[in-house]
Design an enzyme around this catalytic site. Structure first.
Site, PDB file in Angstrom:
ATOM      1  N   GLY A  60     -10.222  17.942  49.989  1.00 40.94           N
ATOM      2  CA  GLY A  60      -9.895  17.355  48.692  1.00 40.94           C
ATOM      3  C   GLY A  60      -9.460  18.427  47.722  1.00 40.94           C
ATOM      4  O   GLY A  60      -9.768  19.614  47.896  1.00 40.94           O
ATOM      5  N   GLN A  65      -7.685  22.645  39.602  1.00 39.12           N
ATOM      6  CA  GLN A  65      -7.796  23.784  40.513  1.00 39.12           C
ATOM      7  C   GLN A  65      -6.472  24.537  40.660  1.00 39.12           C
ATOM      8  O   GLN A  65      -6.454  25.691  41.063  1.00 39.12           O
ATOM      9  CB  GLN A  65      -8.282  23.320  41.894  1.00 39.12           C
ATOM     10  CG  GLN A  65      -9.695  22.741  41.856  1.00 39.12           C
ATOM     11  CD  GLN A  65     -10.139  22.289  43.224  1.00 39.12           C
ATOM     12  OE1 GLN A  65      -9.924  21.155  43.614  1.00 39.12           O
ATOM     13  NE2 GLN A  65     -10.758  23.194  43.985  1.00 39.12           N
ATOM     14  N   CYS A 109     -15.769  24.748  48.309  1.00 39.70           N
ATOM     15  CA  CYS A 109     -14.754  24.393  47.322  1.00 39.70           C
ATOM     16  C   CYS A 109     -13.602  25.383  47.443  1.00 39.70           C
ATOM     17  O   CYS A 109     -13.849  26.587  47.578  1.00 39.70           O
ATOM     18  CB  CYS A 109     -15.380  24.470  45.929  1.00 39.70           C
ATOM     19  SG  CYS A 109     -14.235  24.110  44.598  1.00 39.70           S
ATOM     20  N   LEU A 110     -12.381  24.882  47.368  1.00 39.41           N
ATOM     21  CA  LEU A 110     -11.216  25.758  47.474  1.00 39.41           C
ATOM     22  C   LEU A 110     -11.134  26.729  46.298  1.00 39.41           C
ATOM     23  O   LEU A 110     -10.409  27.715  46.365  1.00 39.41           O
ATOM     24  CB  LEU A 110      -9.931  24.923  47.555  1.00 39.41           C
ATOM     25  CG  LEU A 110      -9.739  24.142  48.860  1.00 39.41           C
ATOM     26  CD1 LEU A 110      -8.588  23.158  48.736  1.00 39.41           C
ATOM     27  CD2 LEU A 110      -9.512  25.091  50.024  1.00 39.41           C
ATOM     28  N   HIS A 152     -17.183  15.069  44.386  1.00 39.02           N
ATOM     29  CA  HIS A 152     -16.868  16.493  44.168  1.00 39.02           C
ATOM     30  C   HIS A 152     -15.551  16.630  43.394  1.00 39.02           C
ATOM     31  O   HIS A 152     -15.467  17.400  42.426  1.00 39.02           O
ATOM     32  CB  HIS A 152     -16.793  17.192  45.537  1.00 39.02           C
ATOM     33  CG  HIS A 152     -16.447  18.643  45.501  1.00 39.02           C
ATOM     34  ND1 HIS A 152     -17.263  19.621  46.022  1.00 39.02           N
ATOM     35  CD2 HIS A 152     -15.354  19.303  45.021  1.00 39.02           C
ATOM     36  CE1 HIS A 152     -16.693  20.812  45.851  1.00 39.02           C
ATOM     37  NE2 HIS A 152     -15.538  20.639  45.252  1.00 39.02           N
ATOM     38  N   GLU A 153     -14.533  15.867  43.809  1.00 37.24           N
ATOM     39  CA  GLU A 153     -13.210  16.000  43.163  1.00 37.24           C
ATOM     40  C   GLU A 153     -13.224  15.426  41.749  1.00 37.24           C
ATOM     41  O   GLU A 153     -12.635  16.007  40.833  1.00 37.24           O
ATOM     42  CB  GLU A 153     -12.124  15.339  44.018  1.00 37.24           C
ATOM     43  CG  GLU A 153     -11.964  15.898  45.424  1.00 37.24           C
ATOM     44  CD  GLU A 153     -11.891  17.417  45.488  1.00 37.24           C
ATOM     45  OE1 GLU A 153     -11.390  18.044  44.530  1.00 37.24           O
ATOM     46  OE2 GLU A 153     -12.361  17.986  46.488  1.00 37.24           O
ATOM     47  N   HIS A 156     -14.515  17.789  39.263  1.00 39.13           N
ATOM     48  CA  HIS A 156     -13.554  18.808  38.795  1.00 39.13           C
ATOM     49  C   HIS A 156     -12.808  18.336  37.543  1.00 39.13           C
ATOM     50  O   HIS A 156     -12.400  19.145  36.717  1.00 39.13           O
ATOM     51  CB  HIS A 156     -12.531  19.143  39.887  1.00 39.13           C
ATOM     52  CG  HIS A 156     -13.002  20.162  40.879  1.00 39.13           C
ATOM     53  ND1 HIS A 156     -13.471  21.397  40.515  1.00 39.13           N
ATOM     54  CD2 HIS A 156     -13.058  20.125  42.240  1.00 39.13           C
ATOM     55  CE1 HIS A 156     -13.798  22.083  41.610  1.00 39.13           C
ATOM     56  NE2 HIS A 156     -13.564  21.331  42.663  1.00 39.13           N
TER      57      HIS A 156
END
Ligand code: ZN
Length: 183
Positions: A60, A65, A109-110, A152-153, A156
């Site tokens: 995701g 981000q 997480c990216l 999670h997304e 953000h």
């Protein structure tokens, strides 16, 4: 196409901002960005393309981000042979279970280039509403890894990082009233 060079650092203040709603119908620019979020996630799961462009694998991604503080997310994952592939404008958690869930492996997480230990309490089941790239309203009932990934997304978009949820005194304390999710 997006590569890791487009990602902001973990300490960038944009990751702590509340992202703004995307005006709908979406502009071409906003549609292109959302499509590119999805493209990144999909490419990152193709070993040949990921190796070629140095993409870290993810399931995701949210617009902040990649330095855009707007409410857009892309999720692409398979769970128990079911594919969850959604690119959404203005995704919203419309309801959730009382029961919690946590990923036994913890979350990654990216935007975070370091391992972070601990369980992240999430809702076990959620309903998410949003608008897809074609402008159609979407409503999803989710559980398991898909529910965790969407939470999670969406976090953000509200300036929340996954580790904000980890119990600082006892990172591996089992969250109350929770089920374990294996990945
Ligand atoms: Zn993340």
């Amino acid at each position: 196409m997006l590569t890791m060079d487009d990602f902001v650092n973990e300490d960038d203040p944009i990751l702590r901002q509340v992202a703004v709603e995307v005006p709908l119908p979406a502009s071409n620019e906003d549609k292109q960005l959302l499509a590119s979020l999805m493209e990144y996630v999909q490419n990152s799961q193709k070993p040949d393309i990921a190796a070629l462009y140095g993409l870290r694998a993810g399931i995701g991604l949210a617009a902040p981000q990649v330095n855009v503080s707007k409410r857009m997310i892309a999720v692409h994952l398979k769970d128990k042979d079911q594919l969850y592939s959604y690119a959404l404008f203005n995704p919203k958690l419309v309801s959730h279970s009382v029961e919690k869930a946590y990923l036994t492996s913890g979350e990654g997480c990216l935007s975070v280039n370091r391992p972070v230990s601990g369980y992240v309490p999430r809702y076990a089941r959620i309903t998410v509403a949003g608008t897809d790239l074609e402008g159609k309203p979407v409503q999803l009932r989710l559980k398991g890894i898909a529910a965790i990934c969407f939470q999670h997304e969406i976090d953000h978009l509200n300036g929340i990082m996954f580790y904000d949820h980890i119990n600082p005194e006892d990172p591996y304390a089992i969250p109350e009233n929770s089920i374990a999710v294996e990945r």
